[in-house]
Scaffold this active site. Structure first.
Site, PDB file in Angstrom:
ATOM      1  N   TYR A   8       1.203   0.056  16.146  1.00 49.70           N
ATOM      2  CA  TYR A   8       2.796   0.275  16.353  1.00 49.70           C
ATOM      3  C   TYR A   8       2.836   1.460  17.671  1.00 49.70           C
ATOM      4  O   TYR A   8       1.651   2.002  17.865  1.00 49.70           O
ATOM      5  CB  TYR A   8       3.219   1.234  15.133  1.00 49.70           C
ATOM      6  CG  TYR A   8       3.426   0.754  13.933  1.00 49.70           C
ATOM      7  CD1 TYR A   8       4.404   0.041  13.604  1.00 49.70           C
ATOM      8  CD2 TYR A   8       2.364   0.408  12.883  1.00 49.70           C
ATOM      9  CE1 TYR A   8       4.770  -1.153  12.524  1.00 49.70           C
ATOM     10  CE2 TYR A   8       2.497  -0.212  11.818  1.00 49.70           C
ATOM     11  CZ  TYR A   8       3.557  -0.906  11.362  1.00 49.70           C
ATOM     12  OH  TYR A   8       3.845  -1.679  10.310  1.00 49.70           O
ATOM     13  N   ALA A   9       3.824   1.209  18.329  1.00 45.70           N
ATOM     14  CA  ALA A   9       4.331   2.299  19.301  1.00 45.70           C
ATOM     15  C   ALA A   9       5.023   3.614  18.571  1.00 45.70           C
ATOM     16  O   ALA A   9       5.978   3.330  18.412  1.00 45.70           O
ATOM     17  CB  ALA A   9       4.973   1.734  20.372  1.00 45.70           C
ATOM     18  N   GLY A  43       6.757  -5.421   4.108  1.00 45.29           N
ATOM     19  CA  GLY A  43       6.807  -4.855   2.655  1.00 45.29           C
ATOM     20  C   GLY A  43       7.977  -4.532   2.104  1.00 45.29           C
ATOM     21  O   GLY A  43       8.358  -5.290   1.170  1.00 45.29           O
ATOM     22  N   ASP A  56       0.696  -1.029  -0.056  1.00 48.56           N
ATOM     23  CA  ASP A  56      -0.015   0.238   0.035  1.00 48.56           C
ATOM     24  C   ASP A  56       0.894   1.198   0.009  1.00 48.56           C
ATOM     25  O   ASP A  56       0.311   2.436   0.115  1.00 48.56           O
ATOM     26  CB  ASP A  56      -0.860   0.067   1.352  1.00 48.56           C
ATOM     27  CG  ASP A  56      -0.130   0.034   2.458  1.00 48.56           C
ATOM     28  OD1 ASP A  56       0.824  -0.950   2.551  1.00 48.56           O
ATOM     29  OD2 ASP A  56      -0.586   0.651   3.463  1.00 48.56           O
ATOM     30  N   HIS A  57       2.174   1.003  -0.080  1.00 48.16           N
ATOM     31  CA  HIS A  57       2.920   2.287  -0.076  1.00 48.16           C
ATOM     32  C   HIS A  57       2.865   3.174  -0.984  1.00 48.16           C
ATOM     33  O   HIS A  57       3.459   4.138  -1.279  1.00 48.16           O
ATOM     34  CB  HIS A  57       4.472   1.594   0.077  1.00 48.16           C
ATOM     35  CG  HIS A  57       4.886   0.859   1.104  1.00 48.16           C
ATOM     36  ND1 HIS A  57       4.261  -0.441   1.216  1.00 48.16           N
ATOM     37  CD2 HIS A  57       5.808   0.601   2.319  1.00 48.16           C
ATOM     38  CE1 HIS A  57       4.486  -1.182   2.281  1.00 48.16           C
ATOM     39  NE2 HIS A  57       5.451  -0.361   2.918  1.00 48.16           N
ATOM     40  N   LYS A  77      -0.261  -6.804  13.764  1.00 54.00           N
ATOM     41  CA  LYS A  77       1.373  -6.273  13.328  1.00 54.00           C
ATOM     42  C   LYS A  77       1.740  -5.334  14.172  1.00 54.00           C
ATOM     43  O   LYS A  77       1.120  -4.450  14.549  1.00 54.00           O
ATOM     44  CB  LYS A  77       1.218  -6.062  11.808  1.00 54.00           C
ATOM     45  CG  LYS A  77       2.394  -5.406  11.315  1.00 54.00           C
ATOM     46  CD  LYS A  77       2.139  -5.008  10.100  1.00 54.00           C
ATOM     47  CE  LYS A  77       3.391  -4.254   9.213  1.00 54.00           C
ATOM     48  NZ  LYS A  77       3.254  -3.861   7.758  1.00 54.00           N
TER      49      LYS A  77
END
Length: 265
Positions: free
Chosen positions: A144-145, A226, A25-26, A174
């Site tokens: 994510y952190a 990715g 999706d980048h 994830k």
């Protein structure tokens, strides 16, 4: 709540409870970078190499299906750009219904735990999982952190992020890697969800595969990786090596050798 449809779709995006997912999706985030201009060839390569599923934004769906070799397809439902005012400010880009209409087996959503945008993303993820449950479609939470003063590799922070995903009803989570198997065990033990890791910026082949080995040694369920895969000079080969560790429990050196990649890389 598990349903027949949910279980069937989870099977389509994994192998016996392990996952090699390749997000692509980048293009929304970074533009048509290396590996994404001819995304059809990249999708064919990584799925031929052993990836269980690929992931894109909804508009790329017509370019996915003919090239994924019968593997799974995940549609990502939020995003931002690197040239915008704040890359952490992920905004909704689709719905569960739209994802189903374009042939998705699962949906995914990104939340930056600890960022200024966490409150809105938290509410959106909670709504998304409720919607997905009605359709029996799995949700991959990319938790994510990330935020002011947050260490993105700290095991405690990562553990909080993956637990948040379970608390809000996700099916897979994830997150980032803490750097070694010993510390990542805490992250895995913080949730009953399957935990997969992001790849981050592309490293050497050995660094990539040793990271994957560490995740599996810690009890993780695989990767959602990715750029380390789709920007590789041979996406099929690196996908083969990653799948060798995740699916066949190979050691790093053995996985690299079986994929035909240089052991010193």
């Amino acid at each position: 709540m598990t349903t027949t449809g949910l279980d069937a779709r989870l099977d389509r995006i994994g192998t016996d409870g392990t996952y090699v997912i390749v997000p692509m999706d980048h293009g929304l985030t970074m533009g048509a970078v290396t590996g994404l201009k001819d995304i059809e060839s990249t999708i064919d390569g990584v799925t031929s190499g052993g990836a269980d599923a690929v992931l894109t934004q909804k508009g790329i769906a017509p370019r996915v299906h003919e090239h994924k070799n019968g593997k799974g397809y995940i549609v990502h439902l939020n995003g931002s750009t690197t040239i915008g005012p704040d890359e952490n400010d992920k905004r909704l880009t689709g719905t569960v219904e739209e994802a189903i209409r374009v042939g998705a087996d699962a949906v995914s959503f990104h939340i930056n735990v600890g960022s200024d945008h966490e409150p809105d993303q938290l509410s959106q993820l909670a709504e998304l999982t409720d919607d997905a449950t009605r359709f029996g479609i799995p949700v991959l939470a990319m938790a994510y952190a990330r935020g002011p003063g947050v260490d993105s590799t700290d095991a405690e922070s990562l553990g909080h992020a993956v637990r948040l995903a379970e608390e809000l009803g996700a099916d897979i989570v994830k997150t980032g890697y803490s750097g070694d198997a010993a510390s990542f065990e805490h992250v895995v033990e913080s949730t009953r969800l399957p935990v997969v890791i992001a790849g981050g910026s592309k490293g050497t082949d050995r660094e990539t595969i040793e990271m994957v080995r560490g995740v599996m040694d810690a009890g993780g369920a695989g990767v959602s990786m990715g750029r380390s895969i789709f920007q590789h000079e041979d996406p099929e080969a690196i996908a083969t090596a990653v799948a060798g560790v995740v699916h066949d429990d190979l050691e790093a050196t053995e996985a690299l050798a079986e994929a035909g990649l240089a052991l010193e890389a």
